[in-house]
Design an enzyme around this catalytic site. Structure first.
Site, PDB file in Angstrom:
ATOM      1  N   HIS A   4       0.800  -1.232   0.000  1.00 22.64           N
ATOM      2  CA  HIS A   4       0.000   0.000   0.000  1.00 22.64           C
ATOM      3  C   HIS A   4       0.825   1.272   0.000  1.00 22.64           C
ATOM      4  O   HIS A   4       0.273   2.368   0.063  1.00 22.64           O
ATOM      5  CB  HIS A   4      -0.953   0.003   1.207  1.00 22.64           C
ATOM      6  CG  HIS A   4      -1.867  -1.183   1.231  1.00 22.64           C
ATOM      7  ND1 HIS A   4      -1.550  -2.359   1.869  1.00 22.64           N
ATOM      8  CD2 HIS A   4      -3.083  -1.375   0.659  1.00 22.64           C
ATOM      9  CE1 HIS A   4      -2.529  -3.229   1.691  1.00 22.64           C
ATOM     10  NE2 HIS A   4      -3.466  -2.662   0.972  1.00 22.64           N
ATOM     11  N   GLY A  20      -5.158  10.984  10.415  1.00 16.83           N
ATOM     12  CA  GLY A  20      -6.042  10.092   9.675  1.00 16.83           C
ATOM     13  C   GLY A  20      -6.262  10.585   8.252  1.00 16.83           C
ATOM     14  O   GLY A  20      -6.245   9.817   7.294  1.00 16.83           O
ATOM     15  N   GLY A  89      -4.913  13.055  15.785  1.00 13.64           N
ATOM     16  CA  GLY A  89      -6.276  12.898  15.279  1.00 13.64           C
ATOM     17  C   GLY A  89      -7.285  13.661  16.094  1.00 13.64           C
ATOM     18  O   GLY A  89      -6.928  14.517  16.904  1.00 13.64           O
ATOM     19  N   MET A 180     -10.934   6.178  17.037  1.00 13.12           N
ATOM     20  CA  MET A 180     -11.074   4.908  16.328  1.00 13.12           C
ATOM     21  C   MET A 180      -9.765   4.242  15.910  1.00 13.12           C
ATOM     22  O   MET A 180      -9.789   3.341  15.060  1.00 13.12           O
ATOM     23  CB  MET A 180     -11.980   5.121  15.097  1.00 13.12           C
ATOM     24  CG  MET A 180     -13.366   5.633  15.472  1.00 13.12           C
ATOM     25  SD  MET A 180     -14.466   5.815  14.069  1.00 13.12           S
ATOM     26  CE  MET A 180     -14.766   4.115  13.646  1.00 13.12           C
ATOM     27  N   ASP A 204     -15.508  17.214  19.204  1.00 12.75           N
ATOM     28  CA  ASP A 204     -16.925  17.247  19.576  1.00 12.75           C
ATOM     29  C   ASP A 204     -17.068  16.592  20.948  1.00 12.75           C
ATOM     30  O   ASP A 204     -16.183  15.870  21.393  1.00 12.75           O
ATOM     31  CB  ASP A 204     -17.782  16.497  18.539  1.00 12.75           C
ATOM     32  CG  ASP A 204     -17.285  15.086  18.299  1.00 12.75           C
ATOM     33  OD1 ASP A 204     -16.267  14.922  17.595  1.00 12.75           O
ATOM     34  OD2 ASP A 204     -17.888  14.147  18.839  1.00 12.75           O
TER      35      ASP A 204
HETATM   36  N1  HPA Z   1     -16.524   8.933  17.863  1.00 14.62           N
HETATM   37  C1  HPA Z   1     -15.526   8.270  17.306  1.00 14.62           C
HETATM   38  N2  HPA Z   1     -14.488   8.870  16.774  1.00 14.62           N
HETATM   39  C2  HPA Z   1     -14.447  10.213  16.792  1.00 14.62           C
HETATM   40  C3  HPA Z   1     -15.473  10.964  17.353  1.00 14.62           C
HETATM   41  C4  HPA Z   1     -16.561  10.282  17.922  1.00 14.62           C
HETATM   42  O1  HPA Z   1     -17.511  10.900  18.440  1.00 14.62           O
HETATM   43  N3  HPA Z   1     -15.162  12.272  17.191  1.00 14.62           N
HETATM   44  C5  HPA Z   1     -13.978  12.318  16.561  1.00 14.62           C
HETATM   45  N4  HPA Z   1     -13.548  11.074  16.316  1.00 14.62           N
END
Ligand code: HPA
Length: 234
Positions: A4, A20, A89, A180, A204
Site C-alpha cells: 500500500h 487520519g 487525530g 477509532m 466534539d
Molecule cells: N466517535 C468516534 N471517533 C471520533 C469521534 C466520535 O464521536 N469524534 C472524533 N472522532
C-alpha cells in the site's frame, strides 16, 4: 515498495506523524516540514518526508479506523523500519471535564475491536502508549500552554454505534474520549517493539453541548501537530 506504500526503502524517516486525513498530512508537510518530498500517493494516502528543525521526519495519512491504520502502521514498521509513530487525530469527549479544542494524550486505549482478543483470547491485554513519548509530549504540550489531559481513551470500531450509552458510562470511569485508531496502533507497536503515541484534539463532545469554529479548530490542530513534531525529535 510495500503493498500500500509506493516508496523505495529509505524514502521514509524512522519517525512519523500519522494524521487520519491524507490532506492533513499534505498540510503538515507543506506548513511544518522543510523540503517535503511526496513518497506515496497510492489511494491518495499522501505521505511526505522532509526535515523538521533539521531532523528527518515523515508524515502520512492512515485513513479512519483500526483496519486502515493497521495496514499502514504494519507496513511502515515491518517494511520501512519506522521506530517512532505519533498519531494526531480527533476524538469525541466522554467527560464533562474535557472540552472541545483541548488535547488528550492517550496513555492507554480500551477497545471494542477484536483485533487484540483474536490473538490473545485468554487475556485482557492493556494497550498503552510508549512512556518516553508520552512523558515528552506531556511536557512539551504543557510548556506550550495547551490544555492537556492524559488518560484512557476508547478506540471504537463504529462511529455510529449502538453502544452510545455505554460509551458515556465509560466516561464516568475516567475514559476521556472516543476515537477509532489508538488501540490498534499501540498493539502493533507492542508487537514489533517500537514506540507509539496517540494525540487527539477534541472535535466534539458526547456529554456537553459544545461547538467550535473552523478557525478555532485549525488553531488547536496546529498546536497538536507542533506537539507531535516536537515530541518526535525530542
Ligand atoms: N466517535 C468516534 N471517533 C471520533 C469521534 C466520535 O464521536 N469524534 C472524533 N472522532
Amino acid at each position: 515498495m510495500s503493498i500500500h506504500i509506493a516508496a523505495p526503502k529509505g524514502d521514509i524517516a524512522d519517525k512519523i506523524l500519522l494524521p487520519g486525513d491524507p490532506l492533513r498530512a499534505k498540510f503538515i508537510a507543506e506548513n511544518f516540514l522543510e523540503n517535503p518530498v511526496l513518497f506515496n500517493d497510492i489511494r491518495n494516502m499522501f505521505g511526505y518526508t522532509g526535515t523538521y528543525k533539521g531532523e528527518r521526519v515523515s508524515v502520512m495519512g492512515t485513513g479512519m479506523g483500526m483496519p486502515s491504520i493497521s495496514i499502514y502502521a504494519h507496513e511502515l514498521i515491518t517494511e520501512y523500519d519506522v521506530k517512532k509513530l505519533i498519531r494526531v487525530g480527533t476524538a469525541g469527549s466522554l467527560s464533562k471535564d474535557v472540552h472541545v479544542r483541548e488535547l488528550v494524550l492517550a496513555q492507554a486505549a480500551a477497545t471494542t475491536s477484536r483485533i487484540i482478543k483474536n490473538d490473545w483470547p485468554e487475556y485482557d491485554l492493556p494497550q498503552i502508549a510508549d512512556f518516553d513519548l508520552l512523558d515528552k509530549a506531556y511536557h512539551i504540550s504543557k510548556d506550550m500552554g495547551v490544555i492537556t489531559h492524559v488518560g484512557n481513551v476508547l478506540s471504537a470500531d463504529l462511529f455510529y454505534s449502538d453502544l452510545f450509552d455505554k460509551n458515556i458510562k465509560l466516561g464516568t470511569m475516567g475514559v476521556k474520549a472516543v476515537e477509532m485508531e489508538a488501540a490498534a496502533l499501540y498493539y502493533l507497536a507492542a508487537k514489533h517493539q517500537v514506540q507509539a503515541l496517540s494525540l487527539m484534539t477534541i472535535s466534539d463532545s458526547l456529554v456537553l453541548d459544545e461547538d467550535t469554529t473552523t478557525e478555532e479548530r485549525e488553531k488547536t490542530f496546529t498546536d497538536m501537530m507542533r506537539v507531535g513534531l516536537e515530541t518526535l525529535i525530542a
